[in-house]
Design a protein around this motif. Structure first.
Motif, mmCIF file in Angstrom:
data_model
loop_
_atom_site.group_PDB
_atom_site.id
_atom_site.type_symbol
_atom_site.label_atom_id
_atom_site.label_comp_id
_atom_site.label_asym_id
_atom_site.label_seq_id
_atom_site.Cartn_x
_atom_site.Cartn_y
_atom_site.Cartn_z
ATOM 1 N N PRO A 1 0.809 -1.181 -0.072
ATOM 2 C CA PRO A 1 0.181 -0.278 -0.002
ATOM 3 C C PRO A 1 0.924 1.381 -0.058
ATOM 4 C CG PRO A 1 -0.853 -1.654 1.591
ATOM 5 C CD PRO A 1 0.429 -2.136 1.332
ATOM 6 N N VAL A 2 2.068 1.373 0.633
ATOM 7 C CA VAL A 2 3.134 2.324 0.696
ATOM 8 C C VAL A 2 3.412 2.579 -0.659
ATOM 9 C CG1 VAL A 2 5.015 3.367 1.618
ATOM 10 C CG2 VAL A 2 3.518 1.919 3.171
ATOM 11 N N ILE A 3 3.865 1.407 -1.620
ATOM 12 C CA ILE A 3 4.439 1.936 -2.762
ATOM 13 C C ILE A 3 3.157 2.280 -3.605
ATOM 14 C CG2 ILE A 3 5.563 0.602 -4.745
ATOM 15 C CD1 ILE A 3 7.226 1.417 -1.832
ATOM 16 N N MET A 4 1.975 1.655 -3.599
ATOM 17 C CA MET A 4 1.004 2.166 -4.246
ATOM 18 C C MET A 4 0.467 3.618 -4.023
ATOM 19 S SD MET A 4 -1.673 -0.833 -3.920
ATOM 20 C CE MET A 4 -3.067 -0.133 -4.279
ATOM 21 N N GLY A 5 0.654 4.234 -2.805
ATOM 22 C CA GLY A 5 0.524 5.505 -2.594
ATOM 23 C C GLY A 5 1.808 6.372 -3.426
ATOM 24 N N LEU A 6 2.874 6.077 -3.357
ATOM 25 C CA LEU A 6 3.906 6.781 -3.942
ATOM 26 C C LEU A 6 3.666 6.991 -5.536
ATOM 27 C CD1 LEU A 6 7.028 5.678 -2.173
ATOM 28 C CD2 LEU A 6 5.894 7.829 -1.877
ATOM 29 N N LEU A 7 3.257 5.678 -6.250
ATOM 30 C CA LEU A 7 3.060 5.717 -7.592
ATOM 31 C C LEU A 7 1.845 6.428 -7.708
ATOM 32 C CD1 LEU A 7 3.435 1.864 -8.321
ATOM 33 C CD2 LEU A 7 5.040 3.863 -8.499
ATOM 34 N N GLU A 8 0.847 6.633 -7.043
ATOM 35 C CA GLU A 8 -0.355 7.395 -7.223
ATOM 36 C C GLU A 8 0.026 8.893 -7.117
ATOM 37 O OE1 GLU A 8 -4.256 7.836 -8.305
ATOM 38 O OE2 GLU A 8 -3.503 5.798 -7.624
ATOM 39 N N THR A 9 1.026 9.269 -6.036
ATOM 40 C CA THR A 9 1.339 10.670 -5.978
ATOM 41 C C THR A 9 1.976 11.145 -7.446
ATOM 42 O OG1 THR A 9 1.555 10.273 -3.728
ATOM 43 C CG2 THR A 9 2.991 12.066 -4.811
ATOM 44 N N TYR A 10 3.112 10.135 -7.858
ATOM 45 C CA TYR A 10 3.700 10.501 -8.928
ATOM 46 C C TYR A 10 2.991 10.346 -10.262
ATOM 47 C CZ TYR A 10 7.487 11.497 -5.829
ATOM 48 O OH TYR A 10 8.361 11.865 -4.576
ATOM 49 N N LYS A 11 1.596 9.925 -10.381
ATOM 50 C CA LYS A 11 1.038 9.350 -11.541
ATOM 51 C C LYS A 11 1.026 10.791 -12.466
ATOM 52 C CE LYS A 11 -3.201 8.191 -11.366
ATOM 53 N NZ LYS A 11 -4.547 7.596 -11.141
ATOM 54 N N THR A 12 1.268 10.288 -13.674
ATOM 55 C CA THR A 12 0.879 11.459 -14.757
ATOM 56 C C THR A 12 0.010 11.225 -15.780
ATOM 57 O OG1 THR A 12 2.583 9.855 -16.146
ATOM 58 C CG2 THR A 12 3.650 11.985 -14.810
ATOM 59 N N ASP A 13 -0.669 10.076 -15.763
ATOM 60 C CA ASP A 13 -1.676 9.634 -16.653
ATOM 61 C C ASP A 13 -2.765 9.342 -15.682
ATOM 62 O OD1 ASP A 13 -3.472 8.743 -18.339
ATOM 63 O OD2 ASP A 13 -2.484 7.023 -19.244
ATOM 64 N N ALA A 14 -3.757 10.314 -15.711
ATOM 65 C CA ALA A 14 -4.973 10.501 -14.816
ATOM 66 C C ALA A 14 -5.774 9.122 -15.039
ATOM 67 C CB ALA A 14 -5.679 11.546 -15.024
ATOM 68 N N ASN A 15 -5.746 8.454 -16.271
ATOM 69 C CA ASN A 15 -6.547 7.194 -16.679
ATOM 70 C C ASN A 15 -5.960 5.858 -16.272
ATOM 71 O OD1 ASN A 15 -8.602 8.802 -17.811
ATOM 72 N ND2 ASN A 15 -7.313 9.096 -19.594
ATOM 73 N N ARG A 16 -4.602 6.198 -15.756
ATOM 74 C CA ARG A 16 -3.968 4.763 -15.193
ATOM 75 C C ARG A 16 -4.218 4.290 -14.054
ATOM 76 N NH1 ARG A 16 2.266 3.326 -16.868
ATOM 77 N NH2 ARG A 16 2.221 1.181 -15.916
ATOM 78 N N GLU A 17 -4.661 3.303 -14.006
ATOM 79 C CA GLU A 17 -5.004 2.777 -12.555
ATOM 80 C C GLU A 17 -3.717 2.254 -11.996
ATOM 81 O OE1 GLU A 17 -8.145 -0.159 -12.718
ATOM 82 O OE2 GLU A 17 -9.745 1.275 -13.719
ATOM 83 N N VAL A 18 -3.824 2.267 -10.497
ATOM 84 C CA VAL A 18 -2.602 1.618 -9.674
ATOM 85 C C VAL A 18 -3.159 0.796 -8.728
ATOM 86 C CG1 VAL A 18 -0.699 2.601 -7.991
ATOM 87 C CG2 VAL A 18 -1.316 4.082 -9.917
ATOM 88 N N GLY A 19 -3.129 -0.343 -8.834
ATOM 89 C CA GLY A 19 -3.389 -1.434 -7.857
ATOM 90 C C GLY A 19 -2.290 -2.205 -7.548
ATOM 91 N N ILE A 20 -2.644 -3.275 -6.729
ATOM 92 C CA ILE A 20 -1.838 -4.173 -6.454
ATOM 93 C C ILE A 20 -0.916 -4.998 -7.483
ATOM 94 C CG2 ILE A 20 -1.408 -6.466 -5.125
ATOM 95 C CD1 ILE A 20 -3.680 -5.769 -3.292
ATOM 96 N N GLY A 21 -1.785 -5.207 -8.434
ATOM 97 C CA GLY A 21 -1.127 -5.606 -9.776
ATOM 98 C C GLY A 21 -0.119 -5.099 -10.374
ATOM 99 N N THR A 22 -0.451 -3.595 -10.269
ATOM 100 C CA THR A 22 0.631 -2.663 -10.883
ATOM 101 C C THR A 22 2.041 -2.688 -10.179
ATOM 102 O OG1 THR A 22 -1.136 -1.352 -11.116
ATOM 103 C CG2 THR A 22 1.014 -0.298 -11.502
#
Length: 526
Positions: free
Chosen positions: A467-488
């Motif tokens: 969940p921590v890494i998911m949060g960091l990826l979400e923070t730095y996400k450049t594509d608003a349509n890209r989903e960030v999940g466990i699979g990512t």
């Protein structure tokens, strides 16, 4: 856009369903505390049944002296539910727990490391190392800091990817690359370290409890895996750089964008932090010099009576106390110079916070210590080990393939149970005696376990830090349509996990083939 999302969802549907299944199964597993309670009940019942059936085994037990021939020994399963056994159980309840070797080692190491962490020294050291790296070598430096970050216990798994992401962002590069590389090096290479961390003391303590309980004569101390793990840390660093360069950068894209240096400002060191690092560096050199003075001379304090250091000496027996004093000295120097230690009252308070990190293990250690003690007293492990050893010999499953099979067992467990100590508490009483019968040292068994435990942390959906890494990826996400999940997270980490596994296994094969020592005075074979 809706069609694109649907197509993407269908493409990754099978993989995500698999990941989700693993997550559901892992979440349904009982807490390690109740897992060990269940194992205690199983051992009690098994000991009664097998003792009533008169189960025993006869084998050649190795003598403690190489000059003496092996002695034929017969061992029978002991009924733990007998009146005498139950009396011993209740009378020794407290002493079994308080005498659990891993408990004292963990507490001492966590107190010392807690001082380093709470004064801010570890965070400053990691940030100073990464921030001071040239851009051309930034991935290698992130990997180096990440691999050695377990000195800061779990904190390194959070600090390294967070700082790495900010640095990549400040350089105008894709911050996801820094986050993933930092996370994989810190969590996937958790077992490897160029120094000695709390993990080494923790696992060695558990191993010592098992070997003492079963009467296995083999050197056990926190440095027992150091030679191998030092080398493994280099392998993990190289693997991290290669995978990042040839996979992650190309997969995620790393085109230069507008440089944003604002994020890196909050990670820069203050003048007080720089003063603290300088003071701690001087203190570290002075401390090392004192240890050398107490070790190098022939009749030095830390040498054995015959003047030797290996395989056994006061130096190796004092590793934990020396490390504690080192952490204390360096932490005090940093805290006083940086101003984080304002009064002497702050020191014990910082140490208390360090112990707080070990509370989970302190609770789990109660049923775990009782489980290991009961299992050794029942003689079930000896009986199973002898029969399993004979079976493996008949099936001609020996040598390196056997170690590889054990690594795969460790990997499978790690997908569902992330606590490294909990898994080793379960596996060590079963596999240390089995492998010792086949001539493998407890240190070699522990190495095989650590390989499986380390390289798959980053692809476990039930890992604490996903969940921590998911949060960091979400923070730095450049594509608003890209989903960030466990699979990512798992899909990006999987190449690293495979590379770490291959690197670890090749290194173990070389070590096993050349019969190299695993640590100071610790051979690979009995």
């Amino acid at each position: 856009m809706a069609e694109t999302k649907l197509e993407a969802k269908q493409k990754r549907g099978g993989f995500e369903r698999f990941i989700k299944t693993v997550e559901i199964i892992g979440n349904k597993l009982p807490h390690p505390f109740w897992l060990f309670i269940s194992l205690i009940c199983i051992v009690l019942v098994l000991s009664f049944i097998l003792a009533q059936a008169g189960v025993s085994v006869t084998y050649l037990k190795a003598s403690r002296s190489a000059a003496e021939a092996p002695v034929e020994t017969t061992i029978a399963v002991q009924n733990l539910l007998s009146k005498q056994s139950m009396r011993e159980f209740f009378q020794g309840f407290v002493s079994t727990y308080s005498g659990f070797a891993a408990l004292g080692l963990v507490l001492i190491m966590m107190i010392g490391i807690g001082l380093l962490e709470q004064t801010g020294m570890l965070s400053s050291l990691m940030r100073a190392t990464i921030l001071g790296a040239p851009e051309a070598y930034i991935i290698a430096v992130i990997a180096f800091v990440g691999v050695n970050a377990n000195l800061a216990s779990d904190a390194g798994v959070v600090v390294v990817p967070a700082v790495a992401g900010a640095i990549f962002k400040s350089l105008g590069r894709n911050p996801w690359i820094g986050v993933i590389a930092g996370y994989c090096a810190a969590n996937g290479g958790f077992g490897a370290n160029m120094l000695i961390a709390g993990t080494d003391a923790l696992l060695a303590g558990i191993t010592e409890s098992v070997t003492k309980g079963l009467g296995i004569d083999a050197p056990v101390h926190p440095l027992m895996n150091w030679y191998f793990m030092f080398t493994a840390s280099v392998i993990i660093i190289v693997a991290t750089v290669i995978v990042t360069r040839f996979f992650t950068e190309k997969y995620l894209g790393d085109d230069k964008t507008q440089i944003d240096s604002s994020l890196i400002e909050k990670h820069k060191l203050t003048e007080d932090e720089r003063k603290g690092l300088r003071a701690s560096g001087i203190a570290a050199l002075v401390f090392i010099g004192i240890v050398l003075l107490l070790t190098v001379p022939k009749d030095a304090l830390f040498r054995a009576a015959d003047g030797s250091i290996l395989p056994r000496s006061p130096l190796l027996s004092s590793v934990v106390s020396i490390l504690f004093l080192f952490f204390f000295t360096v932490g005090m120097a940093y805290g006083k110079a940086s101003g984080t230690i304002k009064t002497m009252k702050d020191v014990p308070q910082f140490m208390q916070k360090g112990v707080a990190g070990a509370l989970s293990f302190i609770v789990i250690a109660l049923p775990a210590s009782l489980f290991i003690d009961l299992l050794s007293k029942s003689n079930i492990t000896v009986v199973v080990g002898v029969h399993a050893g004979n079976f493996l010999k008949e099936m001609n499953i020996q040598g390196f393939p056997l170690l590889l099979a054990f690594i795969l067992i460790s990997i499978t467990m790690n997908i569902f149970i992330t606590s490294g100590s909990a898994k080793w508490l379960i596996l060590s009483p079963l596999f240390i005696p089995l492998f010792s019968i086949l001539g493998y040292s407890p240190a070699l068994t522990q190495i095989a376990y650590r390989i499986g435990d380390s390289c798959t942390n980053i692809i476990s959906p039930v890992d604490y830090y996903v969940p921590v890494i998911m949060g960091l990826l979400e923070t730095y996400k450049t594509d608003a349509n890209r989903e960030v999940g466990i699979g990512t997270v798992i899909s990006l980490c999987l190449p690293y996990s495979i590379a770490y596994f291959i690197g670890f296994v090749i290194l173990l094969f070389v070590w096993f083939t050349l019969r190299l020592p695993l640590g100071p005075g610790v051979p690979s074979f009995m």
